[in-house]
Scaffold this active site. Structure first.
Site, PDB file in Angstrom:
ATOM      1  N   LYS A 167       0.834  -1.211   0.000  1.00  0.00           N
ATOM      2  CA  LYS A 167       0.000   0.000   0.000  1.00  0.00           C
ATOM      3  C   LYS A 167       0.866   1.258   0.000  1.00  0.00           C
ATOM      4  O   LYS A 167       0.507   2.274  -0.605  1.00  0.00           O
ATOM      5  CB  LYS A 167      -0.953   0.006   1.195  1.00  0.00           C
ATOM      6  CG  LYS A 167      -2.315  -0.551   0.874  1.00  0.00           C
ATOM      7  CD  LYS A 167      -2.408  -2.040   0.861  1.00  0.00           C
ATOM      8  CE  LYS A 167      -2.387  -2.710  -0.442  1.00  0.00           C
ATOM      9  NZ  LYS A 167      -2.496  -4.187  -0.371  1.00  0.00           N
ATOM     10  N   HIS A 189     -23.881  14.807   1.805  1.00  0.00           N
ATOM     11  CA  HIS A 189     -23.684  15.255   0.415  1.00  0.00           C
ATOM     12  C   HIS A 189     -22.656  16.381   0.383  1.00  0.00           C
ATOM     13  O   HIS A 189     -22.736  17.271   1.222  1.00  0.00           O
ATOM     14  CB  HIS A 189     -25.012  15.756  -0.162  1.00  0.00           C
ATOM     15  CG  HIS A 189     -24.847  16.349  -1.533  1.00  0.00           C
ATOM     16  ND1 HIS A 189     -24.644  15.557  -2.646  1.00  0.00           N
ATOM     17  CD2 HIS A 189     -24.840  17.641  -1.960  1.00  0.00           C
ATOM     18  CE1 HIS A 189     -24.522  16.337  -3.708  1.00  0.00           C
ATOM     19  NE2 HIS A 189     -24.633  17.616  -3.323  1.00  0.00           N
TER      20      HIS A 189
HETATM   21  P1  FAD Z   1       1.563 -14.290   8.128  1.00  0.00           P
HETATM   22  O1  FAD Z   1       1.303 -12.853   8.076  1.00  0.00           O
HETATM   23  O2  FAD Z   1       2.127 -14.965   6.946  1.00  0.00           O
HETATM   24  O3  FAD Z   1       2.520 -14.515   9.385  1.00  0.00           O
HETATM   25  C1  FAD Z   1       3.060 -15.746   9.699  1.00  0.00           C
HETATM   26  C2  FAD Z   1       4.330 -15.521  10.480  1.00  0.00           C
HETATM   27  O4  FAD Z   1       4.752 -16.759  11.018  1.00  0.00           O
HETATM   28  C3  FAD Z   1       5.491 -15.004   9.655  1.00  0.00           C
HETATM   29  O5  FAD Z   1       6.037 -13.857  10.249  1.00  0.00           O
HETATM   30  C4  FAD Z   1       6.478 -16.147   9.647  1.00  0.00           C
HETATM   31  O6  FAD Z   1       7.831 -15.719   9.619  1.00  0.00           O
HETATM   32  C5  FAD Z   1       6.154 -16.818  10.956  1.00  0.00           C
HETATM   33  N1  FAD Z   1       6.523 -18.235  11.008  1.00  0.00           N
HETATM   34  C6  FAD Z   1       6.213 -19.206  10.120  1.00  0.00           C
HETATM   35  N2  FAD Z   1       6.657 -20.397  10.539  1.00  0.00           N
HETATM   36  C7  FAD Z   1       7.279 -20.175  11.726  1.00  0.00           C
HETATM   37  C8  FAD Z   1       7.945 -21.015  12.657  1.00  0.00           C
HETATM   38  N3  FAD Z   1       8.002 -22.334  12.469  1.00  0.00           N
HETATM   39  N4  FAD Z   1       8.475 -20.455  13.759  1.00  0.00           N
HETATM   40  C9  FAD Z   1       8.375 -19.126  13.968  1.00  0.00           C
HETATM   41  N5  FAD Z   1       7.738 -18.281  13.129  1.00  0.00           N
HETATM   42  C10 FAD Z   1       7.194 -18.804  12.030  1.00  0.00           C
HETATM   43  N6  FAD Z   1      -4.296  -9.013   3.086  1.00  0.00           N
HETATM   44  C11 FAD Z   1      -5.197  -8.054   3.341  1.00  0.00           C
HETATM   45  O7  FAD Z   1      -6.147  -8.296   4.079  1.00  0.00           O
HETATM   46  N7  FAD Z   1      -5.070  -6.798   2.810  1.00  0.00           N
HETATM   47  C12 FAD Z   1      -4.063  -6.474   1.986  1.00  0.00           C
HETATM   48  O8  FAD Z   1      -3.977  -5.339   1.526  1.00  0.00           O
HETATM   49  C13 FAD Z   1      -3.103  -7.466   1.679  1.00  0.00           C
HETATM   50  N8  FAD Z   1      -2.071  -7.189   0.863  1.00  0.00           N
HETATM   51  C14 FAD Z   1      -1.145  -8.155   0.598  1.00  0.00           C
HETATM   52  C15 FAD Z   1      -0.117  -7.845  -0.275  1.00  0.00           C
HETATM   53  C16 FAD Z   1       0.840  -8.801  -0.575  1.00  0.00           C
HETATM   54  C17 FAD Z   1       1.962  -8.464  -1.522  1.00  0.00           C
HETATM   55  C18 FAD Z   1       0.763 -10.081   0.043  1.00  0.00           C
HETATM   56  C19 FAD Z   1       1.808 -11.124  -0.227  1.00  0.00           C
HETATM   57  C20 FAD Z   1      -0.263 -10.403   0.907  1.00  0.00           C
HETATM   58  C21 FAD Z   1      -1.235  -9.439   1.183  1.00  0.00           C
HETATM   59  N9  FAD Z   1      -2.312  -9.708   2.021  1.00  0.00           N
HETATM   60  C22 FAD Z   1      -3.247  -8.753   2.270  1.00  0.00           C
HETATM   61  C23 FAD Z   1      -2.478 -11.025   2.670  1.00  0.00           C
HETATM   62  C24 FAD Z   1      -1.991 -10.968   4.119  1.00  0.00           C
HETATM   63  O9  FAD Z   1      -0.639 -10.572   4.138  1.00  0.00           O
HETATM   64  C25 FAD Z   1      -2.145 -12.334   4.779  1.00  0.00           C
HETATM   65  O10 FAD Z   1      -3.479 -12.783   4.631  1.00  0.00           O
HETATM   66  C26 FAD Z   1      -1.809 -12.253   6.258  1.00  0.00           C
HETATM   67  O11 FAD Z   1      -0.494 -11.804   6.456  1.00  0.00           O
HETATM   68  C27 FAD Z   1      -1.999 -13.609   6.930  1.00  0.00           C
HETATM   69  O12 FAD Z   1      -1.678 -13.494   8.274  1.00  0.00           O
HETATM   70  P2  FAD Z   1      -1.162 -14.735   9.138  1.00  0.00           P
HETATM   71  O13 FAD Z   1      -1.009 -14.220  10.515  1.00  0.00           O
HETATM   72  O14 FAD Z   1      -2.024 -15.901   8.893  1.00  0.00           O
HETATM   73  O15 FAD Z   1       0.257 -15.122   8.517  1.00  0.00           O
HETATM   74  P1  NAI Z   2      -4.854 -14.799  -6.444  1.00  0.00           P
HETATM   75  O1  NAI Z   2      -5.472 -16.093  -6.102  1.00  0.00           O
HETATM   76  O2  NAI Z   2      -5.551 -13.541  -6.112  1.00  0.00           O
HETATM   77  O3  NAI Z   2      -4.589 -14.726  -8.007  1.00  0.00           O
HETATM   78  C1  NAI Z   2      -3.849 -15.699  -8.690  1.00  0.00           C
HETATM   79  C2  NAI Z   2      -4.243 -15.662 -10.155  1.00  0.00           C
HETATM   80  O4  NAI Z   2      -3.306 -16.441 -10.881  1.00  0.00           O
HETATM   81  C3  NAI Z   2      -5.631 -16.238 -10.417  1.00  0.00           C
HETATM   82  O5  NAI Z   2      -6.379 -15.293 -11.130  1.00  0.00           O
HETATM   83  C4  NAI Z   2      -5.337 -17.513 -11.212  1.00  0.00           C
HETATM   84  O6  NAI Z   2      -6.339 -17.787 -12.176  1.00  0.00           O
HETATM   85  C5  NAI Z   2      -4.004 -17.178 -11.875  1.00  0.00           C
HETATM   86  N1  NAI Z   2      -3.164 -18.343 -12.220  1.00  0.00           N
HETATM   87  C6  NAI Z   2      -2.923 -19.447 -11.475  1.00  0.00           C
HETATM   88  N2  NAI Z   2      -2.079 -20.274 -12.127  1.00  0.00           N
HETATM   89  C7  NAI Z   2      -1.767 -19.672 -13.306  1.00  0.00           C
HETATM   90  C8  NAI Z   2      -0.938 -20.023 -14.422  1.00  0.00           C
HETATM   91  N3  NAI Z   2      -0.231 -21.154 -14.437  1.00  0.00           N
HETATM   92  N4  NAI Z   2      -0.871 -19.176 -15.474  1.00  0.00           N
HETATM   93  C9  NAI Z   2      -1.577 -18.020 -15.463  1.00  0.00           C
HETATM   94  N5  NAI Z   2      -2.369 -17.629 -14.435  1.00  0.00           N
HETATM   95  C10 NAI Z   2      -2.462 -18.445 -13.375  1.00  0.00           C
HETATM   96  O7  NAI Z   2      -3.396 -14.866  -5.789  1.00  0.00           O
HETATM   97  P2  NAI Z   2      -2.281 -13.746  -5.615  1.00  0.00           P
HETATM   98  O8  NAI Z   2      -2.602 -12.558  -6.420  1.00  0.00           O
HETATM   99  O9  NAI Z   2      -0.999 -14.432  -5.799  1.00  0.00           O
HETATM  100  O10 NAI Z   2      -2.453 -13.353  -4.093  1.00  0.00           O
HETATM  101  C11 NAI Z   2      -2.287 -14.354  -3.070  1.00  0.00           C
HETATM  102  C12 NAI Z   2      -3.153 -14.062  -1.901  1.00  0.00           C
HETATM  103  O11 NAI Z   2      -2.713 -12.913  -1.209  1.00  0.00           O
HETATM  104  C13 NAI Z   2      -4.586 -13.825  -2.305  1.00  0.00           C
HETATM  105  O12 NAI Z   2      -5.335 -14.941  -1.922  1.00  0.00           O
HETATM  106  C14 NAI Z   2      -5.020 -12.632  -1.574  1.00  0.00           C
HETATM  107  O13 NAI Z   2      -6.065 -12.946  -0.698  1.00  0.00           O
HETATM  108  C15 NAI Z   2      -3.824 -12.149  -0.783  1.00  0.00           C
HETATM  109  N6  NAI Z   2      -3.630 -10.747  -1.106  1.00  0.00           N
HETATM  110  C16 NAI Z   2      -4.582  -9.861  -0.712  1.00  0.00           C
HETATM  111  C17 NAI Z   2      -4.489  -8.542  -1.046  1.00  0.00           C
HETATM  112  C18 NAI Z   2      -5.562  -7.622  -0.635  1.00  0.00           C
HETATM  113  O14 NAI Z   2      -6.359  -7.976   0.202  1.00  0.00           O
HETATM  114  N7  NAI Z   2      -5.633  -6.409  -1.165  1.00  0.00           N
HETATM  115  C19 NAI Z   2      -3.375  -8.023  -1.818  1.00  0.00           C
HETATM  116  C20 NAI Z   2      -2.447  -9.046  -2.217  1.00  0.00           C
HETATM  117  C21 NAI Z   2      -2.583 -10.345  -1.842  1.00  0.00           C
END
Ligand code: FAD
Ligand code: NAI
Length: 468
Positions: free
Chosen positions: A50, A446
């Protein structure tokens, strides 16, 4: 036992569970394998993405929209190094915030890799080299997820990258090929597209963000076509990715079964994420995983097959979202404390932070059609909004889906300025099982973007939107 609750993983699931358990009087330990707290979301997910989305949006506006507002500036230049530096500062501030919350709630933090010795005992291989074993009455697995990469994708972390590397690039790609036009593809494709990269999306499904309501994907594609240099290839399955260290070649099969190739200088693989349980030694505790490698849990209590061991967030079934993980963290802490909490999974909103933003809650139109439920569809476009016309953000619409007989709101889907914040009204309305007419009768200030929600609700009620 050393602790009432041991939590493995400090993401939004783990650290929120820790705070709630501490609030309920439990003695809590949290184990994190990195030296910083906050997990994927804070370090390489929600927050840094973000920050870069906001910086790239400022750049895009300075370049393309300031002039129409009567602001004359010299052509702006994008300084990626400064943008990434600012993003890192944002993350560090938030890391300190989580650390403060752990101290405030008297939660013991262990920086090290946790693994099960038995169902009540966890060994910690500390980041500073030592080892410690602790015991707990309850253990919460909150180990999250990692990017999914398939072997034929030849990930190298340099040219063939995941979101983690895309948040730390040293240069703006000339041509970024994005595999998967889901949430990460749309967001990070937008970041670099706004900074000047050509962006080619290669997507297996027939539209962008294919799990959301179909109208959203279509409208988002239209907007992206206007704002960035984007090309879209749907129904196209990637079969190989190769890099020679400077260029990337992506080979895929299109819907006619023909082989197609795409060449660029970077390739972002964003095809989903996999649950992360590597080396956790679940077997020692006897914890089962499902056929997709997720820790198997009871749908209501999130307890695993082993009494006293729970799992939450990305490592279990359901949407991989930070706020879903947080709700589950609270649920498990309260369950351990003897309460009977509940989560309405249907009411967890999903947001894509592109421009315009996309936000959804409840059933999509496709789901309602497939279920055979009779529904009404009320739409209102941003073009008809005073606030959107004033700001110049006229792309977008609100769609309210309501039951045909009872008028109960079944789903809300928004694409437009501030959709991420607007969806909260839909969630609240649905949580209280409001009808579309209830929402249409509430006074909305509004001029605001939120008036589009009221108007769409009125349209769904009885086709009686005032301004369309
Ligand atoms: P995680 O956040 O993955 O945390 C797990 C933690 O456990 C990690 O810090 C890891 O190092 C630790 N861990 C793992 N195994 C061990 C171990 N054995 N011992 C000690 N520590 C360990 N979601 C949203 O809702 N809004 C968003 O805008 C959004 N944007 C995203 C953008 C990107 C690029 C990505 C990749 C994801 C995004 N997500 C977003 C998804 C969101 O990040 C995840 O859904 C969320 O972080 C999940 O939380 P969690 O606590 O389950 O796991
Ligand atoms: P995603 O599930 O949103 O999208 C993956 C896409 O890849 C799908 O549209 C799928 O059809 C396509 N795909 C899969 N295999 C493929 C292939 N071989 N060739 C071409 N296309 C293929 O997963 P993404 O974007 O990787 O994000 C992972 C997770 O992280 C999501 O589940 C999301 O919930 C979370 N996330 C959430 C955000 C948010 O809340 N704003 C921001 C970023 C991630």
């Amino acid at each position: 036992m050393d602790f009432d609750v041991i939590i493995i993983g400090s993401g939004p699931g783990g650290y929120v569970a820790a705070i709630r358990a501490a609030q309920l009087g439990k003695k809590v330990a949290i184990i994190e394998k990195y030296n910083v707290l906050g997990g994927t979301c804070l370090n390489v997910g929600c927050i840094p993405s973000k920050a870069l989305l906001d910086s790239s949006e400022h750049f895009h506006n300075a370049k393309h929209h300031f002039a129409e507002h009567g602001i004359k500036i010299n052509a702006p230049k994008a300084d990626l190094k400064t943008m990434i530096g600012r993003k890192n500062e944002v993350v560090e501030k938030m890391n300190a915030g989580v650390e403060f919350l752990m101290k405030k709630n008297k939660i013991t933090v262990y920086n090290g890799f946790g693994s099960f010795v038995d169902k009540n005992t966890v060994k910690i291989a500390k980041t500073d080299g030592g080892e410690e074993t602790i015991s707990g009455t309850n253990v919460i697995i909150a180990t999250g997820s990692k990017p999914l990469i398939l072997p034929f994708m030849n990930f190298d972390g340099e040219r063939i990258i995941t979101s983690t590397e895309a948040l730390n690039l040293k240069e703006i790609p000339k041509h970024l090929i994005v595999i998967g036009a889901g949430v990460i593809g749309a967001e990070l494709g937008s970041v670099y597209g706004r900074l000047g990269s050509k962006v080619t999306f290669v997507e297996f499904a027939s539209s962008m963000i294919p799990t959301m309501d179909g109208t959203m994907g279509k409208e988002l594609q239209k907007s992206l076509k206007k704002t960035i240099d984007a090309e879209f290839n749907f129904d196209t399955k990637v079969t190989k990715i190769e890099s020679n260290g400077k260029e990337v070649t992506v080979t895929a099969e299109n819907k006619k079964g023909e082989e197609v190739t795409f060449n660029g200088d970077y390739c972002l693989v964003s095809i989903g994420r996999r649950p992360y349980t590597d080396k956790l030694n679940l077997e020692a505790a006897g914890v089962n995983v499902d056929d997709r490698g997720r820790v198997a849990v009871d749908d209501h209590t999130l307890e695993t097959n082993v009494k006293g061991i729970y799992a939450i967030g990305d490592v279990v079934r359901g949407a991989m979202l930070a706020h879903k993980a947080e709700e589950e963290g609270v649920l498990v802490a309260e369950t351990i404390a003897g309460q009977k909490p509940h989560i309405h999974y249907n009411l967890i909103p999903g947001v894509v932070y592109t421009w315009p933003e996309v936000a959804s809650v409840g059933a999509t139109e496709e789901e309602l059609k497939a279920s055979g439920r009779a529904y009404k569809n009320g739409k209102f476009i941003f073009k008809a909004l005073g606030r959107a016309t004033a700001s110049g953000d006229t792309d977008g619409l609100v769609k309210v889906l309501a039951d045909k007989e009872t008028d109960e709101i079944l789903g809300m889907h928004i694409i437009g300025a501030r959709a991420a914040d607007m969806i909260a009204e839909g969630v609240t309305a649905m949580e209280f099982r409001a009808s579309a007419e209830d929402l249409g009768r509430i006074s909305h200030a509004h001029p605001t973007y939120m008036e589009a929600v009221k108007e769409a609700a009125l349209a769904a009620t009885d086709n009686r939107s005032i301004h369309s």
